[in-house]
Design a protein around this motif. Structure first.
Motif, PDB file in Angstrom:
ATOM      1  N   ASP A 145      32.714  70.714  60.094  1.00 40.70           N
ATOM      2  CA  ASP A 145      34.192  71.848  59.968  1.00 40.70           C
ATOM      3  C   ASP A 145      34.833  72.142  60.959  1.00 40.70           C
ATOM      4  OD1 ASP A 145      35.875  74.410  59.490  1.00 40.70           O
ATOM      5  OD2 ASP A 145      34.133  75.058  58.571  1.00 40.70           O
ATOM      6  N   PRO A 146      36.405  71.762  60.868  1.00 38.10           N
ATOM      7  CA  PRO A 146      37.523  71.277  61.872  1.00 38.10           C
ATOM      8  C   PRO A 146      37.473  72.800  62.399  1.00 38.10           C
ATOM      9  CG  PRO A 146      38.488  71.609  60.486  1.00 38.10           C
ATOM     10  CD  PRO A 146      37.220  71.198  59.860  1.00 38.10           C
ATOM     11  N   ALA A 147      36.978  73.945  61.759  1.00 35.29           N
ATOM     12  CA  ALA A 147      36.987  75.621  62.229  1.00 35.29           C
ATOM     13  C   ALA A 147      35.728  75.669  63.303  1.00 35.29           C
ATOM     14  CB  ALA A 147      37.839  76.224  61.340  1.00 35.29           C
ATOM     15  N   ARG A 148      34.746  75.191  62.962  1.00 37.50           N
ATOM     16  CA  ARG A 148      33.588  75.146  64.229  1.00 37.50           C
ATOM     17  C   ARG A 148      33.964  75.076  65.333  1.00 37.50           C
ATOM     18  NH1 ARG A 148      27.758  74.386  62.064  1.00 37.50           N
ATOM     19  NH2 ARG A 148      28.010  75.970  60.653  1.00 37.50           N
ATOM     20  N   THR A 149      33.876  76.297  66.003  1.00 36.44           N
ATOM     21  CA  THR A 149      33.541  76.220  67.800  1.00 36.44           C
ATOM     22  C   THR A 149      32.555  76.327  68.344  1.00 36.44           C
ATOM     23  OG1 THR A 149      34.030  77.945  67.797  1.00 36.44           O
ATOM     24  CG2 THR A 149      35.959  77.450  67.569  1.00 36.44           C
ATOM     25  N   SER A 150      32.203  75.976  69.734  1.00 31.40           N
ATOM     26  CA  SER A 150      30.745  75.950  69.779  1.00 31.40           C
ATOM     27  C   SER A 150      31.354  77.372  71.556  1.00 31.40           C
ATOM     28  CB  SER A 150      30.827  74.632  70.731  1.00 31.40           C
ATOM     29  OG  SER A 150      29.925  74.581  71.846  1.00 31.40           O
ATOM     30  N   TRP A 151      30.191  77.866  71.758  1.00 27.77           N
ATOM     31  CA  TRP A 151      30.222  78.646  72.960  1.00 27.77           C
ATOM     32  C   TRP A 151      30.095  77.810  73.981  1.00 27.77           C
ATOM     33  CZ3 TRP A 151      25.729  77.538  75.192  1.00 27.77           C
ATOM     34  CH2 TRP A 151      24.663  76.662  74.799  1.00 27.77           C
ATOM     35  N   VAL A 152      29.778  76.727  74.068  1.00 28.84           N
ATOM     36  CA  VAL A 152      29.916  76.158  74.913  1.00 28.84           C
ATOM     37  C   VAL A 152      31.039  75.445  75.900  1.00 28.84           C
ATOM     38  CG1 VAL A 152      29.101  73.505  76.405  1.00 28.84           C
ATOM     39  CG2 VAL A 152      27.493  74.497  74.626  1.00 28.84           C
ATOM     40  N   GLU A 153      31.488  75.275  77.050  1.00 26.80           N
ATOM     41  CA  GLU A 153      33.001  76.045  77.899  1.00 26.80           C
ATOM     42  C   GLU A 153      33.489  74.504  77.848  1.00 26.80           C
ATOM     43  OE1 GLU A 153      35.104  77.710  81.707  1.00 26.80           O
ATOM     44  OE2 GLU A 153      32.498  77.323  81.929  1.00 26.80           O
ATOM     45  N   GLY A 154      34.834  73.945  77.038  1.00 29.74           N
ATOM     46  CA  GLY A 154      34.961  72.911  76.834  1.00 29.74           C
ATOM     47  C   GLY A 154      35.042  72.404  75.951  1.00 29.74           C
ATOM     48  N   ALA A 155      34.292  72.746  75.398  1.00 27.64           N
ATOM     49  CA  ALA A 155      33.843  71.875  73.797  1.00 27.64           C
ATOM     50  C   ALA A 155      34.727  71.770  72.834  1.00 27.64           C
ATOM     51  CB  ALA A 155      32.480  71.865  73.658  1.00 27.64           C
ATOM     52  N   ASP A 156      35.379  72.872  72.553  1.00 26.50           N
ATOM     53  CA  ASP A 156      36.197  72.796  71.464  1.00 26.50           C
ATOM     54  C   ASP A 156      37.618  72.187  72.090  1.00 26.50           C
ATOM     55  OD1 ASP A 156      34.295  74.198  70.507  1.00 26.50           O
ATOM     56  OD2 ASP A 156      35.412  76.455  70.923  1.00 26.50           O
ATOM     57  N   GLY A 157      38.106  71.169  70.972  1.00 27.00           N
ATOM     58  CA  GLY A 157      39.034  70.538  71.349  1.00 27.00           C
ATOM     59  C   GLY A 157      38.663  69.252  71.913  1.00 27.00           C
ATOM     60  N   HIS A 158      37.482  69.093  73.109  1.00 27.77           N
ATOM     61  CA  HIS A 158      36.954  67.895  73.069  1.00 27.77           C
ATOM     62  C   HIS A 158      37.338  66.562  73.117  1.00 27.77           C
ATOM     63  CE1 HIS A 158      34.797  64.852  76.341  1.00 27.77           C
ATOM     64  NE2 HIS A 158      34.934  65.919  77.363  1.00 27.77           N
ATOM     65  N   ALA A 159      38.425  66.074  74.019  1.00 27.16           N
ATOM     66  CA  ALA A 159      39.061  64.483  73.425  1.00 27.16           C
ATOM     67  C   ALA A 159      37.293  63.503  72.528  1.00 27.16           C
ATOM     68  CB  ALA A 159      39.231  63.504  74.465  1.00 27.16           C
ATOM     69  N   ASP A 160      36.552  63.777  73.254  1.00 25.32           N
ATOM     70  CA  ASP A 160      35.462  62.535  72.301  1.00 25.32           C
ATOM     71  C   ASP A 160      34.488  63.219  71.880  1.00 25.32           C
ATOM     72  OD1 ASP A 160      35.983  59.686  73.669  1.00 25.32           O
ATOM     73  OD2 ASP A 160      35.777  60.728  75.828  1.00 25.32           O
TER      74      ASP A 160
ATOM     75  N   ALA B 295      38.634  58.540  66.317  1.00 26.93           N
ATOM     76  CA  ALA B 295      38.353  58.799  64.769  1.00 26.93           C
ATOM     77  C   ALA B 295      38.961  59.892  64.908  1.00 26.93           C
ATOM     78  CB  ALA B 295      37.165  58.448  64.684  1.00 26.93           C
ATOM     79  N   SER B 296      39.874  59.452  63.170  1.00 24.36           N
ATOM     80  CA  SER B 296      40.340  60.550  62.867  1.00 24.36           C
ATOM     81  C   SER B 296      40.611  60.862  61.417  1.00 24.36           C
ATOM     82  CB  SER B 296      41.751  61.157  64.181  1.00 24.36           C
ATOM     83  OG  SER B 296      43.034  59.856  63.667  1.00 24.36           O
ATOM     84  N   ALA B 297      41.078  62.190  60.626  1.00 26.97           N
ATOM     85  CA  ALA B 297      41.506  61.710  59.724  1.00 26.97           C
ATOM     86  C   ALA B 297      42.009  63.124  59.408  1.00 26.97           C
ATOM     87  CB  ALA B 297      40.033  61.347  58.693  1.00 26.97           C
ATOM     88  N   PRO B 298      42.836  62.764  58.587  1.00 23.97           N
ATOM     89  CA  PRO B 298      44.045  64.709  57.613  1.00 23.97           C
ATOM     90  C   PRO B 298      42.718  65.758  58.212  1.00 23.97           C
ATOM     91  CG  PRO B 298      44.164  62.730  56.828  1.00 23.97           C
ATOM     92  CD  PRO B 298      43.499  61.724  57.145  1.00 23.97           C
ATOM     93  N   GLY B 299      42.648  66.212  58.264  1.00 25.05           N
ATOM     94  CA  GLY B 299      41.754  67.791  58.080  1.00 25.05           C
ATOM     95  C   GLY B 299      40.217  67.873  58.771  1.00 25.05           C
ATOM     96  N   PHE B 300      40.240  67.245  59.770  1.00 28.37           N
ATOM     97  CA  PHE B 300      39.542  66.840  60.142  1.00 28.37           C
ATOM     98  C   PHE B 300      39.237  66.647  61.505  1.00 28.37           C
ATOM     99  CE2 PHE B 300      37.660  65.449  56.698  1.00 28.37           C
ATOM    100  CZ  PHE B 300      36.884  66.046  55.817  1.00 28.37           C
ATOM    101  N   ALA B 301      38.233  67.045  62.543  1.00 27.19           N
ATOM    102  CA  ALA B 301      38.351  67.438  63.889  1.00 27.19           C
ATOM    103  C   ALA B 301      38.526  65.899  64.551  1.00 27.19           C
ATOM    104  CB  ALA B 301      37.947  68.187  65.114  1.00 27.19           C
ATOM    105  N   SER B 302      39.051  65.260  65.272  1.00 28.22           N
ATOM    106  CA  SER B 302      39.178  64.070  65.596  1.00 28.22           C
ATOM    107  C   SER B 302      37.510  64.021  67.151  1.00 28.22           C
ATOM    108  CB  SER B 302      40.536  63.626  66.641  1.00 28.22           C
ATOM    109  OG  SER B 302      40.849  63.772  66.217  1.00 28.22           O
ATOM    110  N   ILE B 303      37.335  62.785  66.970  1.00 26.86           N
ATOM    111  CA  ILE B 303      36.246  62.503  67.595  1.00 26.86           C
ATOM    112  C   ILE B 303      36.531  61.063  68.579  1.00 26.86           C
ATOM    113  CG2 ILE B 303      34.709  64.195  66.087  1.00 26.86           C
ATOM    114  CD1 ILE B 303      32.879  61.395  65.635  1.00 26.86           C
ATOM    115  N   GLY B 304      35.938  61.074  69.529  1.00 24.22           N
ATOM    116  CA  GLY B 304      35.777  59.574  70.476  1.00 24.22           C
ATOM    117  C   GLY B 304      34.493  59.107  70.332  1.00 24.22           C
ATOM    118  N   PHE B 305      34.452  58.103  71.499  1.00 22.63           N
ATOM    119  CA  PHE B 305      33.129  57.532  71.172  1.00 22.63           C
ATOM    120  C   PHE B 305      32.757  57.406  72.701  1.00 22.63           C
ATOM    121  CE2 PHE B 305      32.186  54.444  68.249  1.00 22.63           C
ATOM    122  CZ  PHE B 305      32.402  55.659  66.806  1.00 22.63           C
ATOM    123  N   GLY B 306      33.560  57.946  74.060  1.00 25.78           N
ATOM    124  CA  GLY B 306      33.428  57.896  75.184  1.00 25.78           C
ATOM    125  C   GLY B 306      33.308  57.093  76.100  1.00 25.78           C
ATOM    126  N   ALA B 307      33.169  57.123  77.587  1.00 27.81           N
ATOM    127  CA  ALA B 307      33.041  55.639  78.433  1.00 27.81           C
ATOM    128  C   ALA B 307      32.753  54.444  78.056  1.00 27.81           C
ATOM    129  CB  ALA B 307      33.214  55.792  79.877  1.00 27.81           C
TER     130      ALA B 307
END
Lengths: 432, 432
Positions: free
Chosen positions: A11-26, A412-424
């Motif tokens: 769910d793209p609306a799901r957020t985390s209490w861990v600081e900086g996680a929401d919207g993190h590129a990876d 990785a990105s798709a309409p309606g979902f939060a993008s995720i990355g693979f890291g370094a």
């Protein structure tokens, strides 16, 4: 989950209490990749990436916060046991971790188990039993084939056989470990005999890595419809290649010392579950191409066989680093430029009864786009060394020089979902 | 020990108090190979073969009868730790075992640690990290090359590069484990497209296996003068090959599913120390052949680079078995038909910095003699299937049929020394 439903963890609306996680590129909460990490001075252990932090899975298991089946696999210094879990147990672990990291009620209890990623070392995520490299990037196969065989770039077997070969498991290293320029035999066209010395045509290759989950017994093939259950996740893979050694040694038994001096992977295992929203229909084969043989054909696989992943390569030379420049992008392109799907290579690999084990690594082979700005190696970008690239600042490159750093990225990105990355996934070339 | 002195453990007059050991074809006291065995219903553990018995090394270590350094390596269910010992420690263990098994004063104490080999299961001796197969049998390379490329059997790199490729570690199995006929793609010349099904050209390959002892760090080559210190021992290796799959799949990246469905080894590690008396001068290269490049050249290696080993292949078909016939010998020849020495392949493998680990397995590639009665595969014996062999009883063979059993043997002999053998290396073909 398979053929490929999403759930509340996506769910793209799901957020985390861990600081900086929401919207993190990876590593937003929708990703939750697994890895093996060690906070400075301590032993390697399993963890999950969340934003710029890592949650200690062994500590969570010790505190009784994980499902029982998964908890026993969240120990030791490899993820092999976790990868060996049936898909359903990995899914349950993912849901539990997503709940723990989204519900602020768990913050107090979990915060002691969080480590700043910047203060941790990342290790290989698994003991890699066998590493196999494929050749599914048809544009790469065409580009390279044209250099070796101008009239016949693609051999007659290519559109029937997912071509692959065994690589070296012992020299796979995680992102950041420098790569020493290899020595070896090369035979310049003008020389009567080969020379032995440092490679003069050192290259990278942009690949996707596939982690095998549950294995198969020796003698038991994996049906194409079951292949997805044997894939634990994905990483980036840089299949460093000494093109001069390769040209001289590769016949008749294939690449060997040209490739096995080191391979670099991104150390986070982006799970097959996390990739569920990023499944695409496999692009249709060009008109006139043969249909895959029945053992490699599954309608569901064709409907979800490609990945909505953008792959990117950048370079940072020593001079650029000294000037404080940002890395320069060499190429960008979609991972859908694969002639064979991940599931087709898994099924082909086991079709003769060859046994795959949890923690085995498959490489896709270099993934190049049809256009030059999506070529996945310098061999292609510099047309075999004949057309040097000019970098910002005026340096030129045909192949890699000492001090060059290559950086691979995937998102990785798709309409309606939060993008995720693979890291370094980066490493620097050291002198021979 | 190296460059290759013998000591009291090689004394042909030395005898053992273990009944039946003296004069044993494979395992007299001059051999003392290591393996992993389990008496029926118990856990696998390290042992040493003596005649028709196996001495439990873990039990000896537990009783304080082994040198301290070696004792700690004589536990667990693999020999990786034992293989990792420096040569000097392996030598000390060998001397101690030779003393224990020759001096009757130790018989009472050791007898409880002896098991009848016939009542034990033999396992893989090591966790094989990586398995690499070479191609050093020049007569085999010529014979096979002629079938694929009549005008150009030996490629230009052959006499400079010890050609090798990575094989599959997961599917190596000890002697006795049946081999299921693999399915795969093959393309008969008359067919428009490949077919998928059981191999119609299943073959064996007679090879010598080399166990890596101490390893090297990634990036650190192994000098040719040091290569011997990285070899723990030897075994027989049958590199089963589906020739029809191989012909269709092998270009451009080499053999893959044609070979990785199973490889069979003899489970006893005949140590480099035990082979000391059987070192021969490497036969000189034919007039006109190039000298090896300097990194592959060492005078001492040329003086001791070959092995005085006789290799033999036999077949036992289902019909022969039903009639109670003895196996029929298909070929016999010397292991000295290797264009590259064991030490040259070790040094070449690590020359680019590739890291070898204790328990890695190298295959030499098929060792054929120049004459037909020393050909190491059916592909050669039947001239690619064109000239069927007639077996005693009237059966014919071009390639293997279901129920066929292939038996490899090796024995080392030299004037003034007791002969030693490698033990069993056999397996039977099961239907697809």
């Amino acid at each position: 989950m398979n053929w490929w439903t999403t759930d509340e963890t996506h769910d793209p609306a799901r957020t985390s209490w861990v600081e900086g996680a929401d919207g993190h590129a990876d590593f937003p909460i929708q990703n939750l990749p697994f890895g093996i990490f060690s906070p400075t001075g301590t032993a390697p252990r399993p963890g999950v990436a969340i934003g710029d932090a890592i949650l200690d899975l062994a500590a969570c298991a010790g505190a009784g916060m994980l499902p029982d089946v998964a908890a026993s696999a969240c120990s030791g210094d490899t993820l092999n046991a976790l990868m060996a879990l049936p898909t359903i147990d990995r899914q349950a672990l993912r849901r539990r971790l997503s709940d723990l990291l989204s519900d602020p009620a768990h913050a107090d209890r979990l915060t002691p188990f969080l480590h700043a990623a910047a203060e941790c070392t990342l290790h290989l995520p698994a003991r890699i039993g066998d590493y196999t490299d494929f050749y599914v990037g048809i544009h790469h196969a065409n580009n390279i084939g044209r250099q070796f065989r101008p009239d016949n770039p693609l051999l007659p077997n290519y559109k029937y056989v997912p071509i692959g070969y065994h690589g070296r498991a012992s020299s796979v290293r995680p992102s950041g470990v420098p790569v020493r320029r290899p020595r070896g035999q090369r035979k310049p066209p003008e020389a009567d005999a080969p020379l032995f010395g440092p490679s003069a045509r050192l290259d990278y290759e942009l690949e996707l890595g596939v982690w095998i989950g549950t294995g198969n017994a020796l003698g038991d093939p994996i049906a194409i419809g079951q292949a997805a259950d044997h894939v634990a996740g994905f990483c980036l893979l840089n299949d460093w290649s000494a093109r001069d050694f390769q040209a001289w040694e590769y016949q008749p038994l294939g690449p060997f010392l040209a490739k096995n001096f080191q391979s670099t992977i991104s150390p986070w295992v982006v799970t097959a579950e996390a990739m569920a929203p990023f499944r695409l229909a496999q692009p249709p084969r060009p008109q006139g191409d043969p249909a895959p043989l029945p053992y490699l054909w599954d309608e569901a696989d064709q409907g979800h066989g490609a990945l909505a992943l953008t792959l990117e390569v950048s370079i940072l030379t020593a001079a650029m680093r000294d000037r404080g420049d940002a890395p320069h992008r060499l190429s960008i392109g979609p991972a859908s430029n694969m002639y064979w799907t991940v599931h087709q290579i898994v099924t082909h690999h086991a079709s003769n009864g060859c046994n795959l084990n949890p923690g085995d690594l498959l490489g896709t082979g270099t993934i190049s786009a049809p256009e030059r700005d999506g070529y996945g190696s310098l061999m292609e970008l510099s047309a075999g060394g004949r057309e040097p690239l000019t970098l910002p600042g005026g340096e030129t490159r045909t192949f890699l020089e000492d001090g060059d750093e290559i950086i691979l990225k995937a998102s990785a990105s798709a309409p309606g979902f939060a993008s995720i990355g693979f890291g370094a996934c980066h490493a620097r070339i050291m002198p021979a």
